[in-house]
Design a protein around this motif. Structure first.
Motif, short mmCIF file in Angstrom:
data_model
loop_
_atom_site.label_atom_id
_atom_site.label_comp_id
_atom_site.label_asym_id
_atom_site.label_seq_id
_atom_site.Cartn_x
_atom_site.Cartn_y
_atom_site.Cartn_z
N ALA A 4 0.85 -1.19 0.00
CA ALA A 4 0.00 0.00 0.00
C ALA A 4 0.88 1.23 0.00
CB ALA A 4 -0.90 0.01 1.23
N MET A 5 0.34 2.30 -0.51
CA MET A 5 0.96 3.61 -0.41
C MET A 5 0.07 4.41 0.52
SD MET A 5 3.53 3.30 -2.49
CE MET A 5 4.08 4.98 -2.77
N ALA A 6 0.68 5.08 1.50
CA ALA A 6 -0.14 5.79 2.48
C ALA A 6 0.46 7.14 2.83
CB ALA A 6 -0.30 4.96 3.75
N ARG A 7 -0.44 8.04 3.19
CA ARG A 7 -0.08 9.35 3.74
C ARG A 7 -0.81 9.45 5.06
NH1 ARG A 7 -0.10 13.79 -0.89
NH2 ARG A 7 2.05 13.53 -0.58
N HIS A 8 -0.29 10.25 5.97
CA HIS A 8 -1.02 10.47 7.21
C HIS A 8 -0.71 11.84 7.77
CE1 HIS A 8 1.93 9.53 10.69
NE2 HIS A 8 2.63 9.87 9.64
N ILE A 9 -1.61 12.25 8.65
CA ILE A 9 -1.43 13.46 9.45
C ILE A 9 -1.47 12.99 10.90
CG2 ILE A 9 -2.38 15.69 10.12
CD1 ILE A 9 -3.74 15.79 7.33
N LEU A 10 -0.44 13.27 11.65
CA LEU A 10 -0.34 12.87 13.06
C LEU A 10 -0.45 14.12 13.92
CD1 LEU A 10 0.32 10.76 15.25
CD2 LEU A 10 2.74 11.28 14.84
N VAL A 11 -1.41 14.10 14.85
CA VAL A 11 -1.61 15.22 15.77
C VAL A 11 -1.75 14.69 17.20
CG1 VAL A 11 -2.59 16.79 14.05
CG2 VAL A 11 -4.10 15.23 15.30
N LYS A 12 -1.77 15.58 18.16
CA LYS A 12 -1.77 15.17 19.57
C LYS A 12 -3.14 14.85 20.13
CE LYS A 12 2.48 17.58 20.65
NZ LYS A 12 3.17 18.52 21.51
N THR A 13 -4.21 15.42 19.58
CA THR A 13 -5.53 15.22 20.17
C THR A 13 -6.56 14.75 19.15
OG1 THR A 13 -6.34 17.47 19.79
CG2 THR A 13 -5.07 17.10 21.83
N ALA A 14 -7.56 14.06 19.65
CA ALA A 14 -8.67 13.62 18.80
C ALA A 14 -9.42 14.83 18.24
CB ALA A 14 -9.62 12.72 19.58
N CYS A 40 4.60 14.46 12.66
CA CYS A 40 5.49 13.41 12.15
C CYS A 40 6.51 14.02 11.19
CB CYS A 40 4.66 12.35 11.42
SG CYS A 40 5.64 10.99 10.76
N PRO A 41 7.74 13.51 11.19
CA PRO A 41 8.73 13.99 10.21
C PRO A 41 8.26 13.87 8.76
CG PRO A 41 9.83 12.70 11.89
CD PRO A 41 8.34 12.55 12.13
N SER A 42 7.30 12.96 8.49
CA SER A 42 6.77 12.81 7.13
C SER A 42 6.03 14.06 6.66
CB SER A 42 5.85 11.59 7.04
OG SER A 42 4.66 11.80 7.78
N ARG A 43 5.78 14.98 7.55
CA ARG A 43 5.07 16.22 7.16
C ARG A 43 5.82 16.96 6.06
NH1 ARG A 43 7.23 17.60 12.21
NH2 ARG A 43 8.83 19.20 12.05
N LYS A 44 7.14 16.81 6.04
CA LYS A 44 7.94 17.47 5.00
C LYS A 44 7.61 16.96 3.62
CE LYS A 44 11.75 18.26 8.14
NZ LYS A 44 13.10 17.84 8.53
N GLN A 80 -0.06 4.71 19.87
CA GLN A 80 0.81 5.24 20.94
C GLN A 80 1.53 6.52 20.52
OE1 GLN A 80 1.36 2.29 19.31
NE2 GLN A 80 3.52 1.70 19.42
N PHE A 81 1.49 6.85 19.24
CA PHE A 81 2.17 8.04 18.74
C PHE A 81 1.27 9.28 18.76
CE2 PHE A 81 3.98 4.33 16.60
CZ PHE A 81 5.26 4.39 17.14
N GLY A 82 -0.04 9.07 18.81
CA GLY A 82 -0.99 10.17 18.79
C GLY A 82 -2.21 9.80 17.97
N TRP A 83 -2.82 10.78 17.34
CA TRP A 83 -4.03 10.62 16.54
C TRP A 83 -3.70 10.82 15.07
CZ3 TRP A 83 -8.56 8.98 18.61
CH2 TRP A 83 -8.63 8.97 20.01
N HIS A 84 -4.13 9.88 14.25
CA HIS A 84 -3.81 9.89 12.82
C HIS A 84 -5.05 10.07 11.96
CE1 HIS A 84 0.09 7.72 13.55
NE2 HIS A 84 -0.60 7.25 14.57
N LEU A 85 -4.85 10.72 10.85
CA LEU A 85 -5.76 10.66 9.71
C LEU A 85 -4.94 9.97 8.62
CD1 LEU A 85 -7.28 14.24 9.75
CD2 LEU A 85 -8.30 12.13 10.61
N VAL A 86 -5.51 8.96 8.01
CA VAL A 86 -4.76 8.12 7.07
C VAL A 86 -5.46 8.11 5.71
CG1 VAL A 86 -3.86 5.80 6.64
CG2 VAL A 86 -4.05 6.63 9.00
N LEU A 87 -4.67 8.27 4.67
CA LEU A 87 -5.16 8.19 3.30
C LEU A 87 -4.32 7.13 2.58
CD1 LEU A 87 -7.05 9.31 1.11
CD2 LEU A 87 -5.27 11.00 0.60
N THR A 88 -4.96 6.07 2.13
CA THR A 88 -4.25 4.94 1.52
C THR A 88 -4.66 4.78 0.07
OG1 THR A 88 -4.31 3.79 3.63
CG2 THR A 88 -3.85 2.47 1.72
#
Length: 92
Positions: A4-14, A40-44, A80-88
């Protein structure tokens, strides 16, 4: 083995994840929001995680990648890293 190819946005709160998901639903660009809000460093790379194979990610994240509809934002998803939004999306 699926890839799979995925992107995500990782934040601290729901709450923050929900706000970003609502903005995505209104048509805002995933790449732009990831660059501005993800911790996440992937933000770049606009949240791009590249190729993902089964067994590489934590279970909850992997479930969203391999068991949920593609080309739809999944989440908020807690790990355990936080809250994600994932696009696959899957490669051919």
């Amino acid at each position: 083995m699926p890839i799979a190819m995925a992107r995500h946005i990782l934040v601290k709160t729901a709450a923050e994840a929900e706000q970003l998901k609502a903005r995505l639903a209104k048509g805002e660009d995933f790449d732009t929001l990831a660059r501005r809000h993800s911790t996440c460093p992937s933000r770049k790379r606009g949240g791009d995680l590249g190729e993902i194979r089964p067994g590489q990610m934590v279970k909850a994240f992997e479930s969203a990648v391999f068991r949920k509809p593609v080309n739809q934002v999944q989440g908020p998803l807690k790990t355990q890293f936080g809250w994600h939004l994932v696009l696959t999306y899957f490669r051919d």
